[in-house]
Design a protein around this motif. Sequence first.
Motif, PDB file in Angstrom:
ATOM      1  N   ARG A 273     -47.604  54.616 -65.850  1.00  0.00           N
ATOM      2  CA  ARG A 273     -48.518  55.648 -65.341  1.00  0.00           C
ATOM      3  C   ARG A 273     -48.665  55.635 -63.823  1.00  0.00           C
ATOM      4  N   SER A 274     -47.769  54.941 -63.139  1.00  0.00           N
ATOM      5  CA  SER A 274     -47.806  55.047 -61.688  1.00  0.00           C
ATOM      6  C   SER A 274     -47.117  56.347 -61.303  1.00  0.00           C
ATOM      7  N   VAL A 275     -47.559  56.909 -60.182  1.00  0.00           N
ATOM      8  CA  VAL A 275     -46.993  58.170 -59.714  1.00  0.00           C
ATOM      9  C   VAL A 275     -46.027  57.868 -58.580  1.00  0.00           C
ATOM     10  N   VAL A 276     -44.809  58.362 -58.708  1.00  0.00           N
ATOM     11  CA  VAL A 276     -43.794  58.133 -57.683  1.00  0.00           C
ATOM     12  C   VAL A 276     -43.341  59.477 -57.135  1.00  0.00           C
ATOM     13  N   VAL A 277     -43.309  59.584 -55.812  1.00  0.00           N
ATOM     14  CA  VAL A 277     -42.852  60.817 -55.181  1.00  0.00           C
ATOM     15  C   VAL A 277     -41.505  60.541 -54.527  1.00  0.00           C
ATOM     16  N   LEU A 278     -40.496  61.270 -54.964  1.00  0.00           N
ATOM     17  CA  LEU A 278     -39.170  61.153 -54.366  1.00  0.00           C
ATOM     18  C   LEU A 278     -39.065  62.264 -53.334  1.00  0.00           C
ATOM     19  N   ALA A 279     -38.805  61.874 -52.091  1.00  0.00           N
ATOM     20  CA  ALA A 279     -38.882  62.861 -51.011  1.00  0.00           C
ATOM     21  C   ALA A 279     -37.670  62.786 -50.101  1.00  0.00           C
TER      22      ALA A 279
ATOM     23  N   ALA B  26     -47.176  66.216 -45.252  1.00  0.00           N
ATOM     24  CA  ALA B  26     -46.556  67.265 -46.079  1.00  0.00           C
ATOM     25  C   ALA B  26     -46.482  66.806 -47.537  1.00  0.00           C
ATOM     26  N   ILE B  27     -46.126  65.545 -47.716  1.00  0.00           N
ATOM     27  CA  ILE B  27     -46.013  65.006 -49.080  1.00  0.00           C
ATOM     28  C   ILE B  27     -47.388  65.024 -49.744  1.00  0.00           C
ATOM     29  N   ASP B  28     -48.387  64.586 -48.994  1.00  0.00           N
ATOM     30  CA  ASP B  28     -49.728  64.530 -49.568  1.00  0.00           C
ATOM     31  C   ASP B  28     -50.235  65.918 -49.942  1.00  0.00           C
ATOM     32  N   ARG B  29     -49.882  66.896 -49.142  1.00  0.00           N
ATOM     33  CA  ARG B  29     -50.308  68.267 -49.444  1.00  0.00           C
ATOM     34  C   ARG B  29     -49.748  68.707 -50.801  1.00  0.00           C
TER      35      ARG B  29
END
Length: 227
Positions: free
Chosen positions: A24-30, A38-41
């Motif tokens: 349940r961890s959230v991972v953002v691939l950017a 920008a990612i946080d937005r």
Amino acid sequence: MNLTYTTVRSAKRKNLTITVERDRSVVVLAPVGATDEAIDRVVQSKREWLFEKLQHAPKYQGRPHAPGKEVVSGESALYLGREYRMTLTSTPEGGVVFDRAFFIPQGDRLQTRQAFRDWYGQQAKEIILPRLARYAAELGVKVAEAAIVDNRLRWGSCTTKNNIRLNWRLIKAPMSVIDYVIVHELAHLLEANHTPDFWNIVRAKVPGAEKSKAWLKAHGQLLEEEI
Ligand SMILES: [Zn+2]
């Protein structure tokens, strides 16, 4: 509720992808050039969807794969909630045939398993997708795209774009459980969160919803056994 996530930047990436992992961890691939702001937005704009995904309990805790069954004559496997015997046949060509038992063309271990999985996947498509279409019509919701997928994280999911994905392993479960998962995901197109309204929609369509939910919790790992 505080939303925490890990960002992984990669030169190969053109778009931002947000994933919810098994734990349940959230991972953002950017992409490399994406700024933290920008990612946080983007992440914040998906808050509601993310919390919904995070609320979905993982199918089970612990080992990612059940140890599984050997595909051998005399062993049995689940289909629509019932156990049927497997029989290996000497015809190496063609797929699995089901006639109150599984007749599986004998190949090497991997081929035999693959043939069996292919058969399950095909049944899942033929049986689950038309039911999903029927329930969608009854609920008056529009599904952009429905697909049967190989997903180890959950039984079903829906996206903000009204795409619904259902795990092929559901075909091993009783029809009542399949219907429950279908209606659960469709109901999210009407109500994103697990509110009382959400459960009213689900229960109105599948009266045995609580039982099915409990069945998945108790037997989910059985469906998960490697084939
Ligand atoms: Zn849900």
